[in-house]
Design a protein around this motif. Sequence first.
Motif, mmCIF file in Angstrom:
data_model
loop_
_atom_site.group_PDB
_atom_site.id
_atom_site.type_symbol
_atom_site.label_atom_id
_atom_site.label_comp_id
_atom_site.label_asym_id
_atom_site.label_seq_id
_atom_site.Cartn_x
_atom_site.Cartn_y
_atom_site.Cartn_z
ATOM 1 N N UNK A 3 0.557 -1.212 0.088
ATOM 2 C CA UNK A 3 -0.228 0.194 0.049
ATOM 3 C C UNK A 3 1.178 1.524 0.026
ATOM 4 N N UNK A 4 0.518 2.259 -1.115
ATOM 5 C CA UNK A 4 1.026 3.182 -0.640
ATOM 6 C C UNK A 4 0.827 4.707 0.414
ATOM 7 N N UNK A 5 1.309 5.106 1.255
ATOM 8 C CA UNK A 5 1.272 6.174 1.419
ATOM 9 C C UNK A 5 1.855 7.852 1.143
ATOM 10 N N UNK A 6 1.056 8.764 1.205
ATOM 11 C CA UNK A 6 1.627 10.442 1.747
ATOM 12 C C UNK A 6 1.470 10.939 2.407
ATOM 13 N N UNK A 7 2.501 11.356 2.941
ATOM 14 C CA UNK A 7 2.610 11.999 4.377
ATOM 15 C C UNK A 7 3.602 13.544 3.951
ATOM 16 N N UNK A 8 1.738 14.026 4.656
ATOM 17 C CA UNK A 8 2.010 15.547 4.045
ATOM 18 C C UNK A 8 2.624 16.608 5.520
ATOM 19 N N UNK A 9 4.072 16.495 6.306
ATOM 20 C CA UNK A 9 4.919 17.574 7.032
ATOM 21 C C UNK A 9 5.379 18.042 7.489
ATOM 22 N N UNK A 12 11.331 17.924 9.937
ATOM 23 C CA UNK A 12 12.070 16.846 8.918
ATOM 24 C C UNK A 12 12.286 15.971 9.991
ATOM 25 N N UNK A 13 12.155 16.296 11.101
ATOM 26 C CA UNK A 13 12.388 14.675 11.844
ATOM 27 C C UNK A 13 11.186 13.904 11.811
ATOM 28 N N UNK A 14 10.102 14.801 12.072
ATOM 29 C CA UNK A 14 8.238 13.493 11.892
ATOM 30 C C UNK A 14 8.588 13.642 10.731
ATOM 31 N N UNK A 15 9.259 13.671 9.262
ATOM 32 C CA UNK A 15 8.364 13.682 7.950
ATOM 33 C C UNK A 15 9.384 11.671 8.085
ATOM 34 N N UNK A 22 6.163 3.839 8.342
ATOM 35 C CA UNK A 22 5.964 3.056 7.682
ATOM 36 C C UNK A 22 6.267 1.507 6.861
ATOM 37 N N UNK A 23 7.975 2.555 5.983
ATOM 38 C CA UNK A 23 8.450 1.301 5.262
ATOM 39 C C UNK A 23 8.668 0.386 6.247
ATOM 40 N N UNK A 24 9.420 0.519 7.865
ATOM 41 C CA UNK A 24 8.991 -0.250 8.538
ATOM 42 C C UNK A 24 7.939 -2.129 8.498
ATOM 43 N N UNK A 25 6.864 -0.889 8.053
ATOM 44 C CA UNK A 25 5.607 -2.263 8.497
ATOM 45 C C UNK A 25 5.025 -1.929 6.916
ATOM 46 N N UNK A 26 6.519 -2.392 6.103
ATOM 47 C CA UNK A 26 6.026 -2.712 4.259
ATOM 48 C C UNK A 26 5.131 -1.843 3.284
ATOM 49 N N UNK A 27 5.366 -0.331 4.300
ATOM 50 C CA UNK A 27 4.482 0.073 3.123
ATOM 51 C C UNK A 27 5.222 0.735 2.277
ATOM 52 N N UNK A 28 5.212 1.532 0.896
ATOM 53 C CA UNK A 28 5.918 2.213 0.212
ATOM 54 C C UNK A 28 5.101 4.087 0.112
ATOM 55 N N UNK A 29 5.859 4.388 0.764
ATOM 56 C CA UNK A 29 6.155 6.146 1.143
ATOM 57 C C UNK A 29 6.467 7.537 0.568
ATOM 58 N N UNK A 30 5.847 8.129 0.046
ATOM 59 C CA UNK A 30 6.648 9.630 -0.296
ATOM 60 C C UNK A 30 6.412 10.403 0.121
ATOM 61 N N UNK A 31 6.567 11.179 0.488
ATOM 62 C CA UNK A 31 7.155 12.676 1.918
ATOM 63 C C UNK A 31 7.212 13.797 1.207
ATOM 64 N N UNK A 32 6.139 14.543 1.662
ATOM 65 C CA UNK A 32 5.594 16.407 1.245
ATOM 66 C C UNK A 32 5.954 17.338 2.184
ATOM 67 N N UNK A 33 6.891 17.905 2.394
ATOM 68 C CA UNK A 33 7.225 19.038 3.236
ATOM 69 C C UNK A 33 6.554 20.146 3.020
ATOM 70 N N UNK A 34 5.744 20.587 1.861
ATOM 71 C CA UNK A 34 5.307 21.595 1.643
ATOM 72 C C UNK A 34 3.768 21.556 1.418
ATOM 73 N N UNK A 35 2.895 21.586 2.280
ATOM 74 C CA UNK A 35 1.369 21.622 2.006
ATOM 75 C C UNK A 35 0.585 21.646 0.865
ATOM 76 N N UNK A 36 1.181 23.161 -0.456
ATOM 77 C CA UNK A 36 1.299 23.624 -1.181
ATOM 78 C C UNK A 36 1.185 22.608 -2.488
#
Length: 120
Positions: A3-9, A12-15, A22-36
């Motif tokens: 499953x794919x999870x987009x993280x908006x945070x 930097x440390x929380x992201x 999430x990756x440790x639980x076998x999810x695919x992740x993508x991080x975004x630091x800017x809500x825009x």
Amino acid sequence: MAKRVLVVEDNELNLKLFCDLLRAHEFLTEGVRDGREAVARAHEFAPDLIVMDIQLPHVSGFELIGQLKADDALKKIPVMAVTAYAGREDEERIRAIGADAYVSKPISLARFIDEVTALL
């Protein structure tokens, strides 16, 4: 298929924490630091879940959830709000704008993963 999870945070440390957990639980992740950038990235990444901070610079998580839920291509993607807003009224307000789940900071790692799993 993972499953794919987009993280908006914006923090930097929380992201990193959320993505690593999430990756440790076998999810695919993508991080975004800017809500825009979040809506465009959601269209590109096609997540199964969006994990989002509410206190973001430039565009609040409240506004961002509204944008996601107003977008026909994205409105069915569950949104989990992760925020320092911890009062009962805050949770009700966050859920009223369209968040499917709510986790307060500092997070419990087990509860975080349980909420992600329940939404997926």
